[in-house]
Enzyme design. Sequence first.
Site, PDB file in Angstrom:
ATOM      1  N   LYS A 171      31.562  43.146  47.151  1.00  0.00           N
ATOM      2  CA  LYS A 171      32.501  42.810  48.091  1.00  0.00           C
ATOM      3  C   LYS A 171      32.729  43.718  49.145  1.00  0.00           C
ATOM      4  O   LYS A 171      32.569  44.626  48.815  1.00  0.00           O
ATOM      5  CB  LYS A 171      33.630  41.945  47.551  1.00  0.00           C
ATOM      6  N   ARG A 222      37.548  47.140  38.854  1.00  0.00           N
ATOM      7  CA  ARG A 222      38.666  45.940  39.285  1.00  0.00           C
ATOM      8  C   ARG A 222      40.320  47.276  38.904  1.00  0.00           C
ATOM      9  O   ARG A 222      41.084  46.818  39.842  1.00  0.00           O
ATOM     10  CB  ARG A 222      39.005  44.783  38.893  1.00  0.00           C
ATOM     11  N   PHE A 241      43.004  29.676  47.349  1.00  0.00           N
ATOM     12  CA  PHE A 241      42.220  30.738  47.794  1.00  0.00           C
ATOM     13  C   PHE A 241      41.425  30.186  48.586  1.00  0.00           C
ATOM     14  O   PHE A 241      40.469  31.468  48.854  1.00  0.00           O
ATOM     15  CB  PHE A 241      42.578  31.745  46.845  1.00  0.00           C
ATOM     16  N   THR A 292      39.881  39.494  37.284  1.00  0.00           N
ATOM     17  CA  THR A 292      40.018  39.115  38.617  1.00  0.00           C
ATOM     18  C   THR A 292      41.026  39.805  39.626  1.00  0.00           C
ATOM     19  O   THR A 292      41.044  40.453  39.677  1.00  0.00           O
ATOM     20  CB  THR A 292      40.297  37.747  38.626  1.00  0.00           C
ATOM     21  N   TYR A 306      30.777  29.459  47.378  1.00  0.00           N
ATOM     22  CA  TYR A 306      32.020  29.715  46.038  1.00  0.00           C
ATOM     23  C   TYR A 306      32.398  27.630  46.075  1.00  0.00           C
ATOM     24  O   TYR A 306      33.666  27.708  46.495  1.00  0.00           O
ATOM     25  CB  TYR A 306      32.882  30.909  46.705  1.00  0.00           C
ATOM     26  N   HIS A 333      31.866  40.731  42.219  1.00  0.00           N
ATOM     27  CA  HIS A 333      31.632  39.175  41.725  1.00  0.00           C
ATOM     28  C   HIS A 333      30.730  39.190  40.556  1.00  0.00           C
ATOM     29  O   HIS A 333      29.805  40.365  40.875  1.00  0.00           O
ATOM     30  CB  HIS A 333      31.261  38.461  42.269  1.00  0.00           C
ATOM     31  N   ARG A 356      30.868  41.613  33.057  1.00  0.00           N
ATOM     32  CA  ARG A 356      32.357  41.073  32.908  1.00  0.00           C
ATOM     33  C   ARG A 356      33.591  41.977  32.455  1.00  0.00           C
ATOM     34  O   ARG A 356      34.414  42.141  33.299  1.00  0.00           O
ATOM     35  CB  ARG A 356      32.330  40.030  32.691  1.00  0.00           C
ATOM     36  N   ASN A 376      38.775  42.795  45.547  1.00  0.00           N
ATOM     37  CA  ASN A 376      38.984  43.111  43.525  1.00  0.00           C
ATOM     38  C   ASN A 376      37.230  43.378  43.379  1.00  0.00           C
ATOM     39  O   ASN A 376      37.098  43.625  42.609  1.00  0.00           O
ATOM     40  CB  ASN A 376      39.079  41.946  43.231  1.00  0.00           C
TER      41      ASN A 376
HETATM   42  P1  CMP Z   1      35.504  35.862  42.093  1.00  0.00           P
HETATM   43  O1  CMP Z   1      34.756  36.532  39.953  1.00  0.00           O
HETATM   44  O2  CMP Z   1      34.278  36.520  43.697  1.00  0.00           O
HETATM   45  O3  CMP Z   1      35.577  34.359  42.634  1.00  0.00           O
HETATM   46  C1  CMP Z   1      36.586  34.089  43.214  1.00  0.00           C
HETATM   47  C2  CMP Z   1      37.696  34.878  43.616  1.00  0.00           C
HETATM   48  O4  CMP Z   1      38.387  34.140  44.267  1.00  0.00           O
HETATM   49  C3  CMP Z   1      37.824  35.859  42.320  1.00  0.00           C
HETATM   50  O5  CMP Z   1      36.849  36.582  42.508  1.00  0.00           O
HETATM   51  C4  CMP Z   1      38.965  36.244  44.014  1.00  0.00           C
HETATM   52  O6  CMP Z   1      39.030  37.530  44.207  1.00  0.00           O
HETATM   53  C5  CMP Z   1      39.540  35.682  44.416  1.00  0.00           C
HETATM   54  N1  CMP Z   1      40.997  35.020  43.706  1.00  0.00           N
HETATM   55  C6  CMP Z   1      42.201  34.951  44.260  1.00  0.00           C
HETATM   56  N2  CMP Z   1      43.254  34.101  43.622  1.00  0.00           N
HETATM   57  C7  CMP Z   1      42.323  34.023  43.059  1.00  0.00           C
HETATM   58  C8  CMP Z   1      43.380  32.973  41.664  1.00  0.00           C
HETATM   59  N3  CMP Z   1      44.381  32.548  41.161  1.00  0.00           N
HETATM   60  N4  CMP Z   1      42.302  32.897  40.582  1.00  0.00           N
HETATM   61  C9  CMP Z   1      41.237  33.258  40.360  1.00  0.00           C
HETATM   62  N5  CMP Z   1      39.890  33.713  41.244  1.00  0.00           N
HETATM   63  C10 CMP Z   1      41.109  34.445  42.763  1.00  0.00           C
END
Ligand code: CMP
Length: 143
Positions: A11, A104, A59, A93, A51, A117, A87, A114
């Site tokens: 990211k 992470r 978010f 996450t 997304y 992805h 993963r 974070n």
């Molecule tokens: P990612 O795996 O890229 O998928 C969606 C992204 O939304 C996630 O990583 C996080 O960086 C972001 N995000 C922010 N808040 C939340 C949340 N409460 N739950 C899940 N993803 C979140």
Amino acid sequence: MPVERTLSIVKPDGVARNIIGDVYRRFEQAGLRIIAARMLQLSQADAEAFYGVHRERPFYKDLVKFMTSGPVIVQVLEGEGAIAKNRDVMGATDPKKATLGTIRADLATSIDENVVHGSDAADTAAREIAFFFRETEICPRTR
Ligand code: CMP
């Protein structure tokens, strides 16, 4: 364990903080092969579409803003059980909940920023790989 492919993104925070190599080293040490890669900056429309599944989440707007804030690197990872393995390497996450030694836990600063992805299932992986790569841009190892 079948050989799988999964879509990974370093990211904008990971690219800006110059930790691409650290992330790639962790993939490779886990036995994940990088079989396609490209740096790009996501447009608003691209980020919204990628997304789209999160469209109704609180978010979503911040996520799209962050993902378009700078260049990202997209890559296809291949290996035995690559989807779950990636993963595991990424960790939870929310970095506060991630296991020590994961990307992470070790490198991310918040749930929003974070670092990486990764696709969460086989159908998502197929859709996300096709979002960024044509089949001819994917180079499985021959040795
Ligand atoms: P990612 O795996 O890229 O998928 C969606 C992204 O939304 C996630 O990583 C996080 O960086 C972001 N995000 C922010 N808040 C939340 C949340 N409460 N739950 C899940 N993803 C979140």
